[in-house]
Design a protein around this motif. Structure first.
Motif, PDB file in Angstrom:
ATOM      1  N   PHE A  80     -38.638  14.178 -59.448  1.00 11.55           N
ATOM      2  CA  PHE A  80     -37.397  14.381 -60.194  1.00 11.55           C
ATOM      3  C   PHE A  80     -37.073  15.872 -60.277  1.00 11.55           C
ATOM      4  CE2 PHE A  80     -37.597  10.039 -62.234  1.00 11.55           C
ATOM      5  CZ  PHE A  80     -36.374   9.627 -61.739  1.00 11.55           C
ATOM      6  N   GLN A  81     -38.090  16.690 -60.508  1.00  6.84           N
ATOM      7  CA  GLN A  81     -37.825  18.126 -60.589  1.00  6.84           C
ATOM      8  C   GLN A  81     -37.238  18.655 -59.278  1.00  6.84           C
ATOM      9  OE1 GLN A  81     -37.765  19.999 -63.197  1.00  6.84           O
ATOM     10  NE2 GLN A  81     -37.223  21.860 -62.095  1.00  6.84           N
ATOM     11  N   TRP A  82     -37.753  18.153 -58.154  1.00  5.37           N
ATOM     12  CA  TRP A  82     -37.186  18.544 -56.867  1.00  5.37           C
ATOM     13  C   TRP A  82     -35.745  18.045 -56.733  1.00  5.37           C
ATOM     14  CZ3 TRP A  82     -36.659  21.522 -52.940  1.00  5.37           C
ATOM     15  CH2 TRP A  82     -36.025  21.073 -51.769  1.00  5.37           C
ATOM     16  N   ALA A  83     -35.468  16.842 -57.191  1.00  2.00           N
ATOM     17  CA  ALA A  83     -34.116  16.289 -57.104  1.00  2.00           C
ATOM     18  C   ALA A  83     -33.133  17.112 -57.935  1.00  2.00           C
ATOM     19  CB  ALA A  83     -34.111  14.838 -57.573  1.00  2.00           C
ATOM     20  N   TRP A  84     -33.513  17.429 -59.184  1.00  2.00           N
ATOM     21  CA  TRP A  84     -32.626  18.239 -60.035  1.00  2.00           C
ATOM     22  C   TRP A  84     -32.396  19.609 -59.387  1.00  2.00           C
ATOM     23  CZ3 TRP A  84     -31.603  14.102 -62.325  1.00  2.00           C
ATOM     24  CH2 TRP A  84     -32.470  13.363 -63.122  1.00  2.00           C
ATOM     25  N   ALA A  85     -33.499  20.216 -58.922  1.00  2.00           N
ATOM     26  CA  ALA A  85     -33.412  21.562 -58.346  1.00  2.00           C
ATOM     27  C   ALA A  85     -32.535  21.574 -57.097  1.00  2.00           C
ATOM     28  CB  ALA A  85     -34.804  22.093 -58.023  1.00  2.00           C
ATOM     29  N   SER A  86     -32.742  20.608 -56.205  1.00  3.07           N
ATOM     30  CA  SER A  86     -31.958  20.594 -54.972  1.00  3.07           C
ATOM     31  C   SER A  86     -30.491  20.297 -55.268  1.00  3.07           C
ATOM     32  CB  SER A  86     -32.539  19.609 -53.959  1.00  3.07           C
ATOM     33  OG  SER A  86     -32.661  18.306 -54.480  1.00  3.07           O
ATOM     34  N   GLY A  87     -30.215  19.446 -56.239  1.00  2.00           N
ATOM     35  CA  GLY A  87     -28.832  19.169 -56.620  1.00  2.00           C
ATOM     36  C   GLY A  87     -28.143  20.407 -57.168  1.00  2.00           C
ATOM     37  N   PHE A  88     -28.858  21.157 -58.006  1.00  2.00           N
ATOM     38  CA  PHE A  88     -28.303  22.389 -58.580  1.00  2.00           C
ATOM     39  C   PHE A  88     -28.004  23.409 -57.479  1.00  2.00           C
ATOM     40  CE2 PHE A  88     -29.108  26.772 -59.847  1.00  2.00           C
ATOM     41  CZ  PHE A  88     -28.188  26.932 -60.870  1.00  2.00           C
ATOM     42  N   VAL A  89     -28.986  23.600 -56.583  1.00  2.00           N
ATOM     43  CA  VAL A  89     -28.842  24.604 -55.524  1.00  2.00           C
ATOM     44  C   VAL A  89     -27.640  24.301 -54.639  1.00  2.00           C
ATOM     45  CG1 VAL A  89     -29.909  25.443 -53.393  1.00  2.00           C
ATOM     46  CG2 VAL A  89     -31.255  25.332 -55.494  1.00  2.00           C
ATOM     47  N   ILE A  90     -27.520  23.054 -54.223  1.00  2.00           N
ATOM     48  CA  ILE A  90     -26.397  22.680 -53.355  1.00  2.00           C
ATOM     49  C   ILE A  90     -25.065  22.934 -54.044  1.00  2.00           C
ATOM     50  CG2 ILE A  90     -25.253  20.747 -52.199  1.00  2.00           C
ATOM     51  CD1 ILE A  90     -28.104  19.558 -51.745  1.00  2.00           C
ATOM     52  N   ALA A  91     -24.990  22.593 -55.332  1.00  2.00           N
ATOM     53  CA  ALA A  91     -23.740  22.771 -56.085  1.00  2.00           C
ATOM     54  C   ALA A  91     -23.263  24.215 -56.077  1.00  2.00           C
ATOM     55  CB  ALA A  91     -23.915  22.291 -57.521  1.00  2.00           C
ATOM     56  N   GLN A  92     -24.212  25.154 -56.065  1.00  2.00           N
ATOM     57  CA  GLN A  92     -23.836  26.563 -56.085  1.00  2.00           C
ATOM     58  C   GLN A  92     -23.189  27.027 -54.790  1.00  2.00           C
ATOM     59  OE1 GLN A  92     -24.446  27.739 -59.271  1.00  2.00           O
ATOM     60  NE2 GLN A  92     -25.221  25.640 -59.368  1.00  2.00           N
ATOM     61  N   CYS A 141     -30.476  13.569 -57.493  1.00  2.73           N
ATOM     62  CA  CYS A 141     -29.935  14.748 -56.819  1.00  2.73           C
ATOM     63  C   CYS A 141     -28.411  14.744 -56.811  1.00  2.73           C
ATOM     64  CB  CYS A 141     -30.480  14.830 -55.392  1.00  2.73           C
ATOM     65  SG  CYS A 141     -29.756  16.160 -54.405  1.00  2.73           S
ATOM     66  N   GLY A 142     -27.820  13.623 -56.425  1.00  4.06           N
ATOM     67  CA  GLY A 142     -26.372  13.536 -56.327  1.00  4.06           C
ATOM     68  C   GLY A 142     -25.667  13.734 -57.652  1.00  4.06           C
ATOM     69  N   LEU A 143     -26.207  13.130 -58.710  1.00  7.29           N
ATOM     70  CA  LEU A 143     -25.598  13.262 -60.033  1.00  7.29           C
ATOM     71  C   LEU A 143     -25.696  14.688 -60.552  1.00  7.29           C
ATOM     72  CD1 LEU A 143     -26.832   9.929 -61.665  1.00  7.29           C
ATOM     73  CD2 LEU A 143     -24.484  10.491 -60.990  1.00  7.29           C
ATOM     74  N   MET A 144     -26.877  15.311 -60.393  1.00  8.27           N
ATOM     75  CA  MET A 144     -27.026  16.697 -60.841  1.00  8.27           C
ATOM     76  C   MET A 144     -26.089  17.610 -60.057  1.00  8.27           C
ATOM     77  SD  MET A 144     -28.373  18.931 -62.848  1.00  8.27           S
ATOM     78  CE  MET A 144     -29.964  18.490 -63.586  1.00  8.27           C
ATOM     79  N   CYS A 145     -25.963  17.371 -58.766  1.00  6.91           N
ATOM     80  CA  CYS A 145     -25.084  18.178 -57.931  1.00  6.91           C
ATOM     81  C   CYS A 145     -23.632  18.062 -58.395  1.00  6.91           C
ATOM     82  CB  CYS A 145     -25.223  17.753 -56.471  1.00  6.91           C
ATOM     83  SG  CYS A 145     -24.341  18.824 -55.309  1.00  6.91           S
ATOM     84  N   ALA A 146     -23.183  16.852 -58.675  1.00 11.02           N
ATOM     85  CA  ALA A 146     -21.805  16.632 -59.114  1.00 11.02           C
ATOM     86  C   ALA A 146     -21.519  17.339 -60.429  1.00 11.02           C
ATOM     87  CB  ALA A 146     -21.540  15.130 -59.245  1.00 11.02           C
ATOM     88  N   VAL A 147     -22.462  17.237 -61.349  1.00  8.17           N
ATOM     89  CA  VAL A 147     -22.277  17.866 -62.664  1.00  8.17           C
ATOM     90  C   VAL A 147     -22.274  19.388 -62.550  1.00  8.17           C
ATOM     91  CG1 VAL A 147     -23.444  18.259 -64.866  1.00  8.17           C
ATOM     92  CG2 VAL A 147     -23.119  15.923 -64.026  1.00  8.17           C
ATOM     93  N   GLN A 148     -23.258  19.932 -61.828  1.00  4.56           N
ATOM     94  CA  GLN A 148     -23.338  21.389 -61.697  1.00  4.56           C
ATOM     95  C   GLN A 148     -22.121  21.940 -60.947  1.00  4.56           C
ATOM     96  OE1 GLN A 148     -25.457  23.353 -63.188  1.00  4.56           O
ATOM     97  NE2 GLN A 148     -26.744  21.722 -64.035  1.00  4.56           N
TER      98      GLN A 148
END
Length: 396
Positions: free
Chosen positions: A382-394, A13-20
């Motif tokens: 993992f799908q939930w982690a990617w999704a939640s990271g993306f959403v937060i980044a927005q 989650c954290g890594l996807m959030c940082a990237v997005q």
């Protein structure tokens, strides 16, 4: 450096959030407790990383509010996950039941994508950073953390709690996200190990232990749900995909039912075989369905040495019940260190389903495993982690 947000936890989650967030031009600092990011990614799927599931949908997640995950999973879909990794050279291949793994079978490739992107986007990634406190002051957050024994403080208008749940302590797992939630007056739903082996004690413990290593394709179920996959007998009880799945819906004191021959009907098989050769023993017939060792072990409960023609109606009823309604009352589970994920977490009622921001604490976000959203085995978490990271980044 003026950061727009501090992400606590350098996992999925954290890594996807940082990237997005980086794609949107937002500068982020990721604080990771371990010596390298993505610890659970690296060990997932036996080091191969089952990074999503082709069939992931909200029905595959357990939560106090089963509708909560719908928004995030619609904002970042399985197709988005596949396209994201493909754009960075990672092609997926399906193993079983929609489980997607990198063609390389290397979890390291997944982590490398994020580390490389964080570097390219100029995002801060500080490892060996143990966060000690999170405080809110004048509309911003002050985060204190230790690196090599030195205490450092950093401030930002937003904080993302992506530090995971309680499994597995040797990889730095802790209840830190839950403690921060409580610190800010947020409710936390009861937590428990999920996707975890179940233990058997008492008079049947030795029987299970002697069968350790035997795998049987079965259907398990309780009053809530059932799963059809392999079960594995172990020295302590039961494991295997079907049991791990069922464990997320099991509560202490409950009984589980197992159909050991879900692909057929054992009495019909006996009836047909009697016509051909009634002198065959029940043991011989059961050895065609299971391993010889398991068939012999059933002799504790069934008249396996009788020939088929001499089986009484009472015998047949025992066979029917044993094979299709094998009853197990687990004593407990193997705990967080053997669990894949944590059930429960930060209560969904405390968060906006669209942004994952705390309703009563502007700028504080929670994503990934620490939230009360728990997926099935097979890439769903993992799908939930990617999704939640993306959403937060927005919404940072």
């Amino acid at each position: 450096m003026n950061y727009q947000a501090i992400i606590i936890g350098g996992g999925a989650c954290g890594l996807m959030c940082a990237v997005q967030a980086g794609f949107l031009g937002k500068k982020i600092l990721v604080l990771e407790k371990n010596a390298r990011p993505g610890a659970k990614i690296l060990v997932s799927g036996g080091g191969r990383c089952n990074y999503t599931n082709l069939y992931a949908s909200p029905v595959n997640f357990i939560s106090e509010n089963p509708h909560f995950c719908k928004s995030a999973l619609s904002q970042w879909t399985v197709a988005d996950t596949i396209a994201f990794f493909e754009s960075y050279g990672i092609t997926g291949h399906e193993k079983t039941l929609g489980q997607l793994f990198p063609v390389s079978n290397k979890a390291k490739d997944i982590v490398d994508v994020f580390v490389s992107l964080c570097n390219d986007l100029g995002q801060g990634l500080q490892c060996n950073a143990e966060v000690k406190s999170v405080a809110r002051e004048n509309g911003s957050f002050r985060v204190s953390y230790l690196v090599n024994g030195m205490l450092t403080e950093v401030t930002a208008p937003a904080v993302v709690m992506a530090s995971g749940g309680l499994p597995v302590s040797k990889m730095g797992a802790s209840d830190f996200a839950l403690r921060i939630a409580r610190q800010f007056g947020m409710r936390v739903t009861e937590t428990a190990p999920a996707l975890v082996p179940l233990t058997i004690t008492g008079k049947d413990a030795d029987w299970f232990a002697e069968l350790s290593g035997n795998t049987i394709f079965s259907r398990t179920w309780n009053d809530e749900i059932g799963f059809e996959e392999n079960i594995l007998f172990t020295h302590w009880g039961l494991s295997g995909p079907a049991i791990l799945q069922q464990s997320s819906y099991w509560r202490p004191g409950e009984t589980l039912l197992i159909d050991l021959y879900p692909g057929g009907e054992v009495l019909a098989l006996i009836s047909a075989e009697k016509v051909v050769n009634g002198k065959r023993s029940l043991l011989t017939l059961l050895s065609q369905l299971f391993t010889r060792k398991f068939a012999e072990a059933l002799g504790k409960f069934l008249p396996v040495h009788k020939n088929l023609a001499s089986l009484s109606n009472a015998d047949l009823e025992k066979v029917q019940q044993m094979i299709h309604h094998f009853t197990v009352k687990p004593a407990g589970d193997k705990g967080y260190d053997k669990a894949e994920v944590m059930r429960g977490g930060v209560a969904t009622g405390e968060l906006s389903s669209k942004t994952l921001e705390a309703k009563q604490v502007p700028g504080l976000f929670f994503g990934g495993e620490c939230v009360d959203v728990t997926g099935w085995l097979g890439g769903y978490n993992f799908q939930w982690a990617w999704a939640s990271g993306f959403v937060i980044a927005q919404h940072l």
